[in-house]
Design a protein around this motif. Structure first.
Motif, short mmCIF file in Angstrom:
data_model
loop_
_atom_site.label_atom_id
_atom_site.label_comp_id
_atom_site.label_asym_id
_atom_site.label_seq_id
_atom_site.Cartn_x
_atom_site.Cartn_y
_atom_site.Cartn_z
N VAL A 161 81.57 62.63 17.71
CA VAL A 161 81.06 61.71 16.69
C VAL A 161 79.55 61.86 16.53
CG1 VAL A 161 82.88 60.05 17.27
CG2 VAL A 161 80.56 59.67 18.14
N ASP A 162 79.05 61.44 15.37
CA ASP A 162 77.61 61.43 15.15
C ASP A 162 77.23 60.09 14.53
OD1 ASP A 162 75.34 63.63 15.29
OD2 ASP A 162 74.91 62.33 13.57
N ILE A 163 76.15 59.51 15.01
CA ILE A 163 75.75 58.17 14.57
C ILE A 163 74.29 58.20 14.12
CG2 ILE A 163 75.48 55.75 15.24
CD1 ILE A 163 77.61 56.24 17.42
N PHE A 164 74.04 57.57 12.98
CA PHE A 164 72.66 57.42 12.49
C PHE A 164 72.29 55.94 12.56
CE2 PHE A 164 69.98 56.40 8.70
CZ PHE A 164 68.82 57.04 9.13
N CYS A 165 71.13 55.65 13.11
CA CYS A 165 70.69 54.26 13.23
C CYS A 165 69.63 53.94 12.19
CB CYS A 165 70.10 54.01 14.63
SG CYS A 165 71.36 54.14 15.89
N CYS A 166 69.85 52.89 11.44
CA CYS A 166 68.88 52.47 10.44
C CYS A 166 68.26 51.15 10.89
CB CYS A 166 69.56 52.33 9.08
SG CYS A 166 68.38 51.92 7.79
#
Ligand code: SF4
Length: 471
Positions: A161-166
């Motif tokens: 999985v890949d996660i982007f944090c905003c």
């Protein structure tokens, strides 16, 4: 004096710095309304929060990405479904909403464990989805939850999985505009360059600042296909997460919405040397000009001329039918920002419609420069307008039709003024040649709608002409 103090603003005279009436012969640079500034106490702003700008406008559009909102449930509701962003994978993005649903005990004791549990639960529930955005909101930013650390832990445990944090809570800026900015910059700094796309054409672009509202992206994609241009990434209409990680490979950034996404185009230029070309995609004249500019960049002008000729032959007669009937219509636009300058000249040139008042929720100085330069004398330009100002301006300019979002739209309906959803469209797409015919059709239908008069009628003790006709 072109800055205007409205009657309703006499107790908050500072509002006059935000309202401009264009006057013939004035140098507009002396009179730009103040914009992108904090809302004045005493005025009821219609702006969204910074988190909303990141989630609703940009991130939530992605077709293959879980949008995990780390906060109370209300933050999730307000950024879900007020726009329609169809996708070619069955509209995954519009079917679900994800929230950590923070309660008092999580605020007191910290919400990181709850976030970790929610992320894992979402991935477990949707095993085909491997990508996620995580957003902070005001409460979780205030208690200092480290969402990046949580995302890192989950990614180490789930290597697929890949996660982007905003990290852009509601209070981070004066309006939703801050959320656009934060997402743009963090995305390029953290994710672009991670994926190498397959190149299938000699001509490659990123199409930036188009969110596929009711199919805009998909309509324009038919043009790129016919021109033989490969779109590496759409930022972000109908886009997949990994397409946006490969934006560094395009030869040209074509920018539609400069306000929400000009930042990433500028960074792509700075960091990867990719030039930026701004176009307008609403309106016949502008769309043709945009196609000509893109084709000139690649030296494929004949392809562009062929496409424009074909589209004009197909759609111009329909546009002219509406133009004949809409000529002289007075239009008001109450939207976010850039559509003011995208539309003001295109409706005038292509439909003979005059824009008489405009209000922007989050436009910056350059947006006002553009729209005032394109607009006519006698038009009001308002930054961060409020409801009372809206009523007063409507009284002053008496528009025949108003383009706005569903919230102000409800007011417009109660005034029995023809209204078109300029935010999420009535029956889009509105971009491109076919799209502008749709816009003209919706404007004409709104104006000609007999129900508008009927809704205002008091039939107690009487009969409507429709009831009489039915007898
Ligand atoms: S202002 Fe803060 S609490 Fe309100 S919706 Fe935006 S992020 Fe949530």
């Amino acid at each position: 004096m072109p800055m205007v103090l409205l009657e309703c603003d006499k107790d908050i005279p500072e509002r006059s710095k935000h309202i401009y009436l264009k006057v013939e012969g004035e140098d507009q640079r002396d009179f730009l309304p103040i914009s992108n500034a904090a809302t004045i106490p005493g005025t009821l702003s219609e702006r969204g929060c910074a988190f909303c700008g990141a989630k609703l406008v940009i991130g939530g559009v992605l077709k293959d990405t879980i949008q995990m909102i780390h906060g109370p449930i209300g933050c999730a509701y307000d950024t879900w479904h007020t726009k329609r962003y169809p996708t070619d994978n069955g509209h995954f993005n519009m079917k679900y909403v994800w929230s950590t649903d923070m309660k008092e005990s999580h605020i007191v004791f910290g919400g990181e464990k709850r976030l970790e549990k929610s992320i894992n639960e979402a991935f477990d529930e949707m095993p085909d989805i491997k990508r996620m955005f995580v957003y902070t909101t005001c409460p979780t930013a205030l208690i200092g939850d480290d969402i990046k650390a949580v995302a890192k832990k989950v990614m180490s445990e789930r290597p697929d999985v890949d996660i982007f944090c905003c990290e852009c809570p509601g209070f981070a800026g004066v309006s939703q505009s801050k959320g656009h900015h934060v997402l743009n910059i963090n995305w390029i700094n953290e994710k672009v360059g991670a994926v190498e796309p397959e190149i299938t054409s000699d001509y490659t672009i990123n199409f930036i600042g188009d969110y596929n509202i009711q199919g805009d992206t998909q309509l324009l994609q038919t043009y790129w296909d016919r021109l033989g241009i490969q779109v590496i990434a759409h930022f972000t209409g109908n886009a997949a997460y990994d397409e946006l990680r490969s934006m560094h490979k395009a030869q040209l950034n074509v920018v539609n919405c400069a306000r929400s996404a000009g930042y990433i185009a500028n960074e792509l230029k700075k960091q990867y040397g990719i030039p930026r070309l701004d176009i307008d995609s609403w309106g016949f004249s502008y769309m043709a000009e945009g196609i000509r500019k893109v084709c000139a960049f690649f030296g494929i002008e004949e392809r562009g001329e062929k496409l424009i000729a074909e589209e004009y032959a197909k759609w111009k007669p329909q546009l002219d039918w509406y133009k004949e009937r809409l000529q002289g219509t007075k239009m008001a636009i109450w939207t976010g920002g850039p559509r003011l300058w995208h539309w003001t000249k295109s409706v005038e040139d292509d439909l003979g419609v005059q824009v008489v008042a405009m209000s922007s929720k989050f436009g910056h100085q350059e947006d006002f420069e553009k729209v005032i330069a394109r607009g006519q004398a006698g038009t009001y330009y308002i930054d961060d307008g409020n409801e009372l100002e809206f009523f007063e301006i409507i009284d002053l300019v008496k528009p025949d039709v108003i383009f706005t979002g569903p919230r102000v739209g409800e007011l417009v309906k109660k005034l029995h003024i023809p209204y078109v959803n300029g935010h999420a469209y009535h029956n889009g797409p509105y971009m491109g040649f076919e799209g502008f015919v749709n816009l003209a059709r919706d404007m004409y239908n709104a104006k000609a709608n007999p129900l508008l008069k009927l809704a205002a009628k008091d039939i107690r003790g009487g009969k409507t002409q429709f009831m009489e006709a039915a007898e």
